[in-house]
Design a protein around this motif. Structure first.
Motif, PDB file in Angstrom:
ATOM      1  N   HIS A  94      28.579   4.063  50.158  1.00  0.00           N
ATOM      2  CA  HIS A  94      29.898   4.674  50.398  1.00  0.00           C
ATOM      3  C   HIS A  94      30.845   4.289  49.276  1.00  0.00           C
ATOM      4  CE1 HIS A  94      32.154   1.097  51.997  1.00  0.00           C
ATOM      5  NE2 HIS A  94      30.959   0.716  52.435  1.00  0.00           N
ATOM      6  N   PHE A 279      28.782   8.580  50.143  1.00  0.00           N
ATOM      7  CA  PHE A 279      29.545   9.057  51.289  1.00  0.00           C
ATOM      8  C   PHE A 279      30.969   8.493  51.248  1.00  0.00           C
ATOM      9  CE2 PHE A 279      25.139   9.280  52.821  1.00  0.00           C
ATOM     10  CZ  PHE A 279      25.107  10.576  53.321  1.00  0.00           C
ATOM     11  N   GLU A 282      33.442   5.537  55.242  1.00  0.00           N
ATOM     12  CA  GLU A 282      32.685   4.507  55.955  1.00  0.00           C
ATOM     13  C   GLU A 282      33.589   3.449  56.546  1.00  0.00           C
ATOM     14  OE1 GLU A 282      30.476   0.785  56.682  1.00  0.00           O
ATOM     15  OE2 GLU A 282      32.131   1.120  55.290  1.00  0.00           O
ATOM     16  N   SER A 286      33.014   6.489  59.281  1.00  0.00           N
ATOM     17  CA  SER A 286      32.165   7.562  58.728  1.00  0.00           C
ATOM     18  C   SER A 286      32.444   8.926  59.342  1.00  0.00           C
ATOM     19  CB  SER A 286      30.676   7.212  58.882  1.00  0.00           C
ATOM     20  OG  SER A 286      30.340   6.095  58.093  1.00  0.00           O
ATOM     21  N   GLY A 291      32.245  12.130  55.565  1.00  0.00           N
ATOM     22  CA  GLY A 291      31.610  10.905  56.042  1.00  0.00           C
ATOM     23  C   GLY A 291      30.133  11.113  56.327  1.00  0.00           C
ATOM     24  N   ALA A 292      29.430  10.014  56.603  1.00  0.00           N
ATOM     25  CA  ALA A 292      27.992  10.076  56.857  1.00  0.00           C
ATOM     26  C   ALA A 292      27.659  10.774  58.168  1.00  0.00           C
ATOM     27  CB  ALA A 292      27.397   8.666  56.848  1.00  0.00           C
ATOM     28  N   ILE A 407      26.480   2.657  57.354  1.00  0.00           N
ATOM     29  CA  ILE A 407      26.097   4.042  57.659  1.00  0.00           C
ATOM     30  C   ILE A 407      24.672   4.135  58.174  1.00  0.00           C
ATOM     31  CG2 ILE A 407      27.709   4.957  55.951  1.00  0.00           C
ATOM     32  CD1 ILE A 407      25.266   5.519  54.140  1.00  0.00           C
TER      33      ILE A 407
END
Length: 455
Positions: A94, A279, A282, A286, A291-292, A407
């Protein structure tokens, strides 16, 4: 016999001769240059994209390409000879970091001083940001639709900003509060000026600031609503110690993993398709489209299938993901000699002892943990052992001391193998985090060996 049956951690420096140490320091110089120029997630993306383009990557590349999502996510991809239906090897990091964000209606004047109102982002200790020079970065979309990039505080000759702290002479009540309550989030306001605009009776200092911003950027007050402005620690990145063995600066968490995973990709000789994905968000769970937890990873798999001339059906997307190996690249908490009591040292990360494999994060009873399976743990440590990577295993502090997340759980949602792996830091989430150069280098080696693994 003793060494064969015991798990013994090794200091990463000891195996290197002078040539190897020079290589570590050269890599450290490249990393310092990156970190100096990557104080936000947008700047991190732009820096690594430029590096990738020098290595032959482009958005429409055949074998090496990148995919950008909303200016904050980027995925770098090396296509392999093995069909992606047999799985891909992906490292997700991230690029956001704890900071202070400017509110959408921020500018006000009180007692002859103009301030910006703020809202802190991620897990910060609020007092870290008081009485220190700060820089301002971000973007503003003006009323005419034009995007304006803002960068004030780190260039030579720039002004800086600050958040004032209460003088100790009048801090009796503050001293009586606990640490969490002593520093209020609503008082983390940024000082931006004090000169009044002449012939203005109401809010003359605020109007002077608006005049300056309008003349320099063409901004009016309403434009703050369509902005993303971030306050970060001002200053450079430094070598630390007489031996220069540490790198100190803002944003190691987690831009160190973004840098090592991406530069490892540039140097990998891969059979499988390999990806380094950055990403956003986080530090705040997230969430959001960058975000993831978003569908960006699925979009990436669709793009990989298309470029390999495989139909991106639901079944094929699922086939890729369930057969894949992922690393959640994030930092760990190194044992600080002055705060040893928060670590269970047998399962704590030692500075200088290599990249850290973390089976689970979370807090308390593994709440929120990914908790990688034993088979995948074996696979990862065998890859590292075969490639002379100095590594260790650790968890994030004592069981009841706190905790944190990564993540990993969001990547595992796709039924892929996932484990956390990254370097240990001192002072994580502070404005001046420390990492050992040898841990930085071993992280690069670990990620490269993962990309190059044949199974």
């Amino acid at each position: 016999m003793k060494n064969e049956i015991l798990y013994l951690r090794k200091n990463g420096w000891e195996k290197y001769d002078s040539k190897g140490i020079n290589e570590i320091f050269d890599y450290g110089k490249d990393y310092i240059e990156f970190l100096k120029n990557s104080k936000t997630e947008r700047l991190t993306l732009q820096y690594l994209k430029k590096l990738a383009e020098k290595k032959g990557y482009s958005e429409d590349g055949k074998e090496k390409f990148y995919l950008i999502n909303k200016g904050k996510n980027i995925a770098f991809v090396n296509l392999g000879n093995v069909s992606p239906l047999k799985g891909i090897k992906l490292i997700g990091s991230h690029s956001d970091a704890p900071r202070i964000d400017i509110k959408q209606n921020p500018l006000y004047e009180k007692e002859g001083i103009a301030h910006f109102k703020t809202h802190y982002y991620g897990g910060i200790k609020k007092y870290h940001y008081l009485a220190r020079p700060l820089s301002l970065y971000g973007v503003v979309i003006r009323k005419d639709g034009k995007r304006i990039d803002i960068s004030v505080g780190d260039k030579e000759g720039d002004p800086v900003f600050t958040i004032n702290d209460l003088l100790p002479h009048l801090s009796k009540t503050q001293y009586e509060r606990n640490l969490k309550e002593a520093f209020e989030g609503e008082k983390l306001n940024i000082i931006v000026g004090s000169i009044p605009l002449k012939r203005e009776k109401e809010n003359p200092v605020k109007k002077m600031i608006l005049k300056i911003l309008n003349e320099k950027y063409g901004i009016v007050e309403e434009d703050f609503i369509s902005s993303e402005l971030e306050i970060v620690p001002q200053g450079s990145v430094f070598e630390v110690g007489f031996d220069r063995s540490f790198v100190g600066g803002y944003g190691h968490d987690d831009r160190i993993c973004s840098f090592t995973s991406t530069t490892a990709l540039f140097n990998a000789k891969n059979r499988y398709t390999v990806c380094s994905v950055l990403f956003d968000k986080e530090e705040v769970g997230s969430t959001g489209a960058t975000g993831a937890r978003s569908l960006f990873l699925e979009d990436l798999v669709i793009e990989i299938l298309k470029r390999k001339e495989i139909k991106p059906t639901y079944e094929n997307i699922r086939e890729v993901l369930k057969n894949s190996d992922f690393i959640s690249a994030d930092v760990s908490a190194g044992i600080d000699p002055d705060f040893q009591e928060v670590h269970e040292k047998q399962n704590g990360a030692k500075i200088g002892y290599g990249v850290v494999i973390t089976k689970f994060t979370g807090s308390g009873g593994k709440s929120g943990a990914n908790d990688a399976n034993a088979e995948y743990l074996f696979k990862i440590k065998e890859i590292f052992n075969k490639n002379d990577v100095t590594w260790q295993t650790a968890e994030l502090g004592k069981v009841d001391a706190g905790g944190g997340g990564t993540i990993a759980g969001f990547l595992a949602f796709y039924n892929a193998n996932v484990i956390d792996c990254g370097p240990a830091l001192l002072g994580m989430h502070s404005p001046f985090e420390l990492v050992s150069k040898v841990d930085l280098f071993e992280t690069f080696k670990a990620y490269r060996s993962f990309y190059e693994s044949k199974e």
